[in-house]
Write an enzyme that holds these catalytic residues in place. Structure first.
Site, mmCIF file in Angstrom:
data_model
loop_
_atom_site.group_PDB
_atom_site.id
_atom_site.type_symbol
_atom_site.label_atom_id
_atom_site.label_comp_id
_atom_site.label_asym_id
_atom_site.label_seq_id
_atom_site.Cartn_x
_atom_site.Cartn_y
_atom_site.Cartn_z
ATOM 1 N N GLU A 98 -5.376 -5.125 10.659
ATOM 2 C CA GLU A 98 -4.423 -4.337 10.326
ATOM 3 C C GLU A 98 -4.941 -3.412 12.229
ATOM 4 O O GLU A 98 -5.569 -2.534 12.007
ATOM 5 C CB GLU A 98 -4.464 -3.047 9.516
ATOM 6 C CG GLU A 98 -4.488 -3.559 8.051
ATOM 7 C CD GLU A 98 -3.742 -2.689 7.285
ATOM 8 O OE1 GLU A 98 -2.265 -2.804 6.784
ATOM 9 O OE2 GLU A 98 -4.338 -1.613 7.053
ATOM 10 N N GLY A 150 2.779 2.133 10.971
ATOM 11 C CA GLY A 150 3.346 3.324 10.886
ATOM 12 C C GLY A 150 4.160 3.725 12.565
ATOM 13 O O GLY A 150 4.249 4.180 12.098
ATOM 14 N N ASN A 189 0.860 -1.251 0.061
ATOM 15 C CA ASN A 189 0.017 0.210 -0.177
ATOM 16 C C ASN A 189 1.038 1.758 -0.229
ATOM 17 O O ASN A 189 1.511 1.136 1.131
ATOM 18 C CB ASN A 189 -0.468 -0.450 1.335
ATOM 19 C CG ASN A 189 -1.354 0.717 1.408
ATOM 20 O OD1 ASN A 189 -1.741 1.886 0.425
ATOM 21 N ND2 ASN A 189 -2.411 1.498 2.457
ATOM 22 N N TRP A 190 1.397 2.282 -1.147
ATOM 23 C CA TRP A 190 1.523 2.735 -1.679
ATOM 24 C C TRP A 190 1.553 4.071 -0.869
ATOM 25 O O TRP A 190 2.142 5.351 -0.233
ATOM 26 C CB TRP A 190 1.515 3.317 -2.914
ATOM 27 C CG TRP A 190 2.944 1.640 -3.441
ATOM 28 C CD1 TRP A 190 3.286 0.674 -2.615
ATOM 29 C CD2 TRP A 190 3.328 1.635 -5.019
ATOM 30 N NE1 TRP A 190 4.618 0.031 -3.840
ATOM 31 C CE2 TRP A 190 4.070 0.304 -4.877
ATOM 32 C CE3 TRP A 190 3.420 2.798 -5.128
ATOM 33 C CZ2 TRP A 190 5.130 0.726 -6.184
ATOM 34 C CZ3 TRP A 190 3.917 2.003 -7.104
ATOM 35 C CH2 TRP A 190 4.803 0.751 -6.967
ATOM 36 N N GLY A 227 2.789 -1.642 4.912
ATOM 37 C CA GLY A 227 2.712 0.032 4.316
ATOM 38 C C GLY A 227 4.299 0.518 3.780
ATOM 39 O O GLY A 227 4.975 0.315 2.781
ATOM 40 N N GLY A 228 5.099 1.498 5.071
ATOM 41 C CA GLY A 228 6.446 1.901 4.812
ATOM 42 C C GLY A 228 7.216 1.248 4.406
ATOM 43 O O GLY A 228 7.412 1.576 3.037
HETATM 44 P P1 PGA Z 1 2.529 0.023 7.026
HETATM 45 O O1 PGA Z 1 1.725 0.202 7.172
HETATM 46 O O2 PGA Z 1 3.318 -1.247 7.090
HETATM 47 O O3 PGA Z 1 3.518 0.995 7.346
HETATM 48 O O4 PGA Z 1 2.814 -0.267 9.162
HETATM 49 C C1 PGA Z 1 0.620 -0.934 7.113
HETATM 50 C C2 PGA Z 1 -1.139 -0.038 6.207
HETATM 51 O O5 PGA Z 1 -1.231 1.131 6.198
HETATM 52 O O6 PGA Z 1 -0.977 -0.798 4.780
#
Ligand code: PGA
Length: 259
Positions: free
Chosen positions: A167, A173, A9-10, A234-235
């Protein structure tokens, strides 16, 4: 046997040029991975170009959101039909950031899931508790609410086309990952809930991703859990080398990244 699904997920990162560079790097590094479904979800402005680059590759494209109407005077929105038309296969729906900042509710999630399914997109439906909810021992209650109401009215046939992403909001994040045990506990709860609502056979084939600070060094131990069938990243999906490593470690391959 559930095929793992690893999605990046960018979020609101990457200009078009950067997105193209990232996807080309991933295509180069991951061309031979057939053990997992791999998905990248760029911003709307990069979707068409990224999707074009991924034609006939083993990586699919997803959107980060979708609107439920097919077309109309809805300034700023993008429909499932439009996404399907440019080669998009998936749509993330109900991400906690959308729930938190853009008033996404179970009701809007439900409409979006139905619209995505009707257009032939695979919804990646996000559920998860906040830190306050976890500390108040409300995790299961919140998950039940997200699943029951977000997926209400989905038929037995359609539920098989859905991917669920657990999640925990406190892990997104923040660098704080749920331990594999903590994540597995909730994943098992979700699967049981899906079985109660749509039957065991359906529940056994639905893929449940974990998301929240997934990194190259924790991907394998999370994926080793019985009910964890993938990751929503995400990150760490924003760099070629870290997403490559996550995918490879998730499918039990030795990681050797050539950049
Ligand atoms: P993260 O984000 O890997 O940066 O914690 C995950 C997401 O929000 O899908």
């Amino acid at each position: 046997m559930r095929k793992p699904i690893i999605a990046g997920n960018w979020k609101m990162y990457k200009t078009l040029t950067e997105a193209i560079e990232l996807v080309n790097g991933l295509k180069r590094n991951l061309y031979d991975i057939i053990e997992a479904d791999i998905v990248v979800c760029p911003s709307f402005v990069a979707l068409d170009s990224v999707s074009e680059i991924l034609i006939e590759s083993n990586i699919d494209c997803g959107a980060q959101d979708v609107y439920w109407e097919k077309e109309g005077a809805y300034t700023g929105e993008v429909s499932a039909v439009m996404l399907k038309d440019i080669g998009c296969k998936y749509a993330i729906i109900g991400h906690s950031e959308r729930r938190q900042y853009f008033n996404e509710t179970n009701d809007t999630v439900n409409k979006k899931v139905k619209a995505a399914l009707a257009a032939g997109l695979t919804p990646i439906v996000c559920v998860g508790e906040t830190l306050t909810e976890r500390e108040a021992s409300k995790t299961f209650e919140v998950i039940k609410d997200h699943i029951q109401n977000g997926l209400s009215g989905i038929t037995k046939e359609d539920i098989l086309k859905i991917v669920v992403a657990y999640e925990p909001v406190w892990a997104i994040g923040t660098g704080k990952t749920a331990t594999p045990g903590e994540a597995q506990e909730v994943h098992a709860f979700i699967r049981k809930l899906l079985a109660d609502l749509w039957g065991k056979e359906a529940a056994d084939s639905i893929r449940i991703q974990y998301g929240g600070s997934v990194k190259p060094d924790n991907a394998a131990s999370l994926m080793a859990q019985e009910d964890i069938d993938g990751a929503l990243v995400g990150g760490a999906s924003l760099k070629v080398d870290s997403f490559t490593e996550i995918v490879k470690k998730s499918v039990g391959r030795q990681s050797c990244t050539h950049l």
